[in-house]
Design a protein around this motif. Structure first.
Motif, PDB file in Angstrom:
ATOM      1  N   PRO A   1      41.002  22.713   1.976  1.00 29.94           N
ATOM      2  CA  PRO A   1      41.404  23.573   3.171  1.00 29.94           C
ATOM      3  C   PRO A   1      41.479  24.941   2.602  1.00 29.94           C
ATOM      4  N   VAL A   2      41.517  25.550   3.635  1.00 25.24           N
ATOM      5  CA  VAL A   2      41.279  27.382   3.372  1.00 25.24           C
ATOM      6  C   VAL A   2      42.520  27.966   3.841  1.00 25.24           C
ATOM      7  N   HIS A   3      43.308  28.863   3.402  1.00 21.15           N
ATOM      8  CA  HIS A   3      44.178  29.810   3.843  1.00 21.15           C
ATOM      9  C   HIS A   3      43.499  30.971   4.607  1.00 21.15           C
ATOM     10  N   LEU A   4      43.851  31.351   5.680  1.00 21.17           N
ATOM     11  CA  LEU A   4      43.029  32.489   6.553  1.00 21.17           C
ATOM     12  C   LEU A   4      44.077  33.332   6.643  1.00 21.17           C
ATOM     13  N   VAL A   5      43.695  34.673   6.554  1.00 24.01           N
ATOM     14  CA  VAL A   5      44.352  35.951   6.936  1.00 24.01           C
ATOM     15  C   VAL A   5      43.459  36.993   7.533  1.00 24.01           C
ATOM     16  N   GLY A   6      43.918  37.356   8.790  1.00 31.86           N
ATOM     17  CA  GLY A   6      43.296  38.362   9.521  1.00 31.86           C
ATOM     18  C   GLY A   6      43.925  39.746   9.635  1.00 31.86           C
ATOM     19  N   HIS A   7      43.411  40.851   9.182  1.00 34.36           N
ATOM     20  CA  HIS A   7      44.061  42.031   9.266  1.00 34.36           C
ATOM     21  C   HIS A   7      43.771  42.925  10.651  1.00 34.36           C
ATOM     22  N   SER A   8      44.639  43.078  11.459  1.00 33.86           N
ATOM     23  CA  SER A   8      44.369  43.839  12.794  1.00 33.86           C
ATOM     24  C   SER A   8      43.197  43.495  13.359  1.00 33.86           C
ATOM     25  N   PHE A   9      42.199  44.004  13.755  1.00 32.48           N
ATOM     26  CA  PHE A   9      41.097  43.464  14.553  1.00 32.48           C
ATOM     27  C   PHE A   9      40.558  41.994  14.098  1.00 32.48           C
ATOM     28  N   GLY A  10      40.741  41.989  12.377  1.00 31.36           N
ATOM     29  CA  GLY A  10      40.364  40.850  11.905  1.00 31.36           C
ATOM     30  C   GLY A  10      41.305  39.532  12.329  1.00 31.36           C
ATOM     31  N   GLY A  11      42.516  39.937  12.874  1.00 32.00           N
ATOM     32  CA  GLY A  11      43.494  39.049  13.378  1.00 32.00           C
ATOM     33  C   GLY A  11      43.023  38.531  14.416  1.00 32.00           C
ATOM     34  N   LEU A  12      42.408  39.266  15.661  1.00 34.49           N
ATOM     35  CA  LEU A  12      41.758  38.760  16.696  1.00 34.49           C
ATOM     36  C   LEU A  12      40.729  37.823  16.521  1.00 34.49           C
ATOM     37  N   VAL A  13      39.685  38.221  15.601  1.00 34.62           N
ATOM     38  CA  VAL A  13      38.721  37.392  15.188  1.00 34.62           C
ATOM     39  C   VAL A  13      39.185  35.885  14.459  1.00 34.62           C
ATOM     40  N   THR A  14      40.110  36.167  13.427  1.00 42.37           N
ATOM     41  CA  THR A  14      40.459  34.938  13.126  1.00 42.37           C
ATOM     42  C   THR A  14      41.271  34.083  13.941  1.00 42.37           C
ATOM     43  N   ARG A  15      41.850  34.857  14.795  1.00 42.02           N
ATOM     44  CA  ARG A  15      42.699  33.797  15.990  1.00 42.02           C
ATOM     45  C   ARG A  15      41.763  32.950  16.738  1.00 42.02           C
ATOM     46  N   ALA A  16      40.582  33.660  17.125  1.00 41.75           N
ATOM     47  CA  ALA A  16      39.406  32.841  17.832  1.00 41.75           C
ATOM     48  C   ALA A  16      39.240  31.584  17.187  1.00 41.75           C
ATOM     49  N   ALA A  17      38.827  31.745  15.725  1.00 41.05           N
ATOM     50  CA  ALA A  17      38.434  30.819  14.691  1.00 41.05           C
ATOM     51  C   ALA A  17      39.495  29.744  14.756  1.00 41.05           C
ATOM     52  N   VAL A  18      40.804  30.054  14.534  1.00 42.41           N
ATOM     53  CA  VAL A  18      41.847  28.704  14.589  1.00 42.41           C
ATOM     54  C   VAL A  18      41.779  28.044  15.836  1.00 42.41           C
ATOM     55  N   ILE A  19      41.759  28.922  17.034  1.00 42.57           N
ATOM     56  CA  ILE A  19      41.919  28.114  18.227  1.00 42.57           C
ATOM     57  C   ILE A  19      40.626  27.238  18.573  1.00 42.57           C
ATOM     58  N   ASP A  20      39.456  27.746  18.306  1.00 43.54           N
ATOM     59  CA  ASP A  20      38.333  26.936  18.475  1.00 43.54           C
ATOM     60  C   ASP A  20      38.083  25.547  17.808  1.00 43.54           C
ATOM     61  N   GLY A  21      39.129  25.445  16.610  1.00 43.37           N
ATOM     62  CA  GLY A  21      39.219  24.080  16.204  1.00 43.37           C
ATOM     63  C   GLY A  21      38.056  23.554  15.297  1.00 43.37           C
ATOM     64  N   ALA A  22      36.922  24.327  15.291  1.00 41.35           N
ATOM     65  CA  ALA A  22      35.636  24.005  14.376  1.00 41.35           C
ATOM     66  C   ALA A  22      35.893  23.891  12.896  1.00 41.35           C
ATOM     67  N   HIS A  23      36.857  24.657  12.525  1.00 39.86           N
ATOM     68  CA  HIS A  23      37.409  24.317  11.038  1.00 39.86           C
ATOM     69  C   HIS A  23      38.919  24.228  11.025  1.00 39.86           C
ATOM     70  N   ARG A  24      39.085  22.998  10.236  1.00 44.36           N
ATOM     71  CA  ARG A  24      40.810  23.074  10.199  1.00 44.36           C
ATOM     72  C   ARG A  24      41.586  23.681   8.895  1.00 44.36           C
ATOM     73  N   PHE A  25      42.141  24.907   9.229  1.00 45.10           N
ATOM     74  CA  PHE A  25      42.529  25.699   8.232  1.00 45.10           C
ATOM     75  C   PHE A  25      43.670  25.173   7.546  1.00 45.10           C
ATOM     76  N   ALA A  26      44.066  25.527   6.226  1.00 46.41           N
ATOM     77  CA  ALA A  26      45.364  25.218   5.506  1.00 46.41           C
ATOM     78  C   ALA A  26      46.439  26.007   6.184  1.00 46.41           C
ATOM     79  N   SER A  27      46.287  27.336   6.535  1.00 47.49           N
ATOM     80  CA  SER A  27      47.485  28.053   7.105  1.00 47.49           C
ATOM     81  C   SER A  27      46.823  29.345   7.862  1.00 47.49           C
ATOM     82  N   TYR A  28      47.530  30.149   8.520  1.00 50.54           N
ATOM     83  CA  TYR A  28      46.839  31.144   9.242  1.00 50.54           C
ATOM     84  C   TYR A  28      48.049  32.266   9.270  1.00 50.54           C
ATOM     85  N   THR A  29      47.428  33.546   8.747  1.00 48.77           N
ATOM     86  CA  THR A  29      48.271  34.645   8.648  1.00 48.77           C
ATOM     87  C   THR A  29      48.001  35.649   9.606  1.00 48.77           C
ATOM     88  N   MET A  30      48.555  36.209  10.537  1.00 46.95           N
ATOM     89  CA  MET A  30      48.224  37.303  11.485  1.00 46.95           C
ATOM     90  C   MET A  30      48.995  38.782  10.659  1.00 46.95           C
TER      91      MET A  30
END
Length: 294
Positions: free
Chosen positions: A110-139
């Protein structure tokens, strides 16, 4: 524009490139001093006018927690090339890039995911799409809808001028004067100009548009069930702090307000930011281990 305060890479941090089925991405990789990563890795994603260098100040500290840490440039950003196709920079498409990057970096873990500012919007899409199961998510310094305030004005200028007038014009009329007013040193100034001009104008315009007009997907995100952290500076001038705090409440997520920080906590308060991330990651891993034993 997120502005690193130094560019010298700390011990254990090296530039690299990560090959994936969706292309090759420029990255900075940090490893523990022992060279052995015993805990789950983390993937850090920068904002609109930023790059992997925005995380330099936290990379070594994060890696010392026993992890491989990877910060990237998104497609069309600084040292990662991208196509001259506006659709390639939709959050869903960039989120698909994050999915494959996490698969490669995690290599089964598993991978911890962190998205900063616009990167948070991109990573949000990745978390929602469910193609990869993340260890955690930080906005980090990211809101649920379009950005507001002073940074919204900057986003509108990028959207209107990046492709028509060019990045040199944007640098000279907006970013250089701002950097000069903030007393940025000559070496950092040279880096900021180099980074700005290396970006894809198409990518910047497309990303700016989404920063301004993105829809609220908080309810979809809440349904994913991944441990989440909302982290932001107490003086954030992008998304209002109270809006980010309300988003954390809606997500039933942990919430950390970084004292003294504005819109780039990893730059402005690196030790506080790194400590909060490590504490959150450790807790997420402990909870995962407990749930697997039940």
């Amino acid at each position: 524009m997120s502005t690193p305060r130094f560019l010298t890479l700390p011990p254990g941090v090296t530039p690299t490139r990560i090959d994936t089925p969706r292309g090759t991405f420029a990255a900075l990789e940090a490893l523990p001093g022992s060279g052995i990563a015993e805990r789950w890795p983390a993937l850090l994603v920068p904002g609109l006018t930023g790059s992997k260098e925005d995380f330099i100040a936290v990379l070594q500290t994060l890696a010392q927690s026993g992890r491989r840490i990877v910060a990237i440039d998104l497609k069309g950003q600084y040292e990662t090339p991208g196509p001259d196709d506006r659709e390639a920079y939709a959050c869903g498409e960039l989120g698909a890039d994050i999915d494959v990057l996490a698969a490669v970096i995690g290599d089964g873990e598993p991978v911890h995911l962190v998205g900063h500012s616009f990167g948070g919007l991109v990573t949000r899409a990745a978390v929602i799409d469910g193609a990869h199961r993340f260890a955690s998510y930080t906005m980090m310094a990211t809101g649920p809808v379009g950005i507001t305030g002073r940074r919204a004005k900057g986003g509108k200028k990028i959207l209107e001028e990046a492709t028509d007038l060019g990045l040199e014009h944007l640098w000279q009329t907006r970013f250089e004067p701002e950097a000069l007013a903030n007393g940025v040193s000559d070496d950092i100034m040279a880096f900021l100009r180099k980074r700005m001009l290396a970006n894809s104008p198409t990518a910047l315009a497309a990303m700016a548009e989404q920063c301004l007009e993105i829809d609220d997907r908080t309810e979809e995100l809440q349904e994913v069930g991944v441990p989440m952290l909302v982290l932001f500076g107490e003086h954030d001038d992008g998304w209002p702090p109270e809006l980010q705090a309300a988003t954390a409440e809606r997500l039933e997520a942990d919430c950390v307000v970084v004292p003294g920080a504005v819109h780039s906590p990893a730059v402005e308060a690196p030790e506080t930011t790194a400590s909060a991330l490590v504490r959150f990651w450790n807790t997420a891993e402990t909870l995962d281990q407990k749930s697997n034993k039940v």
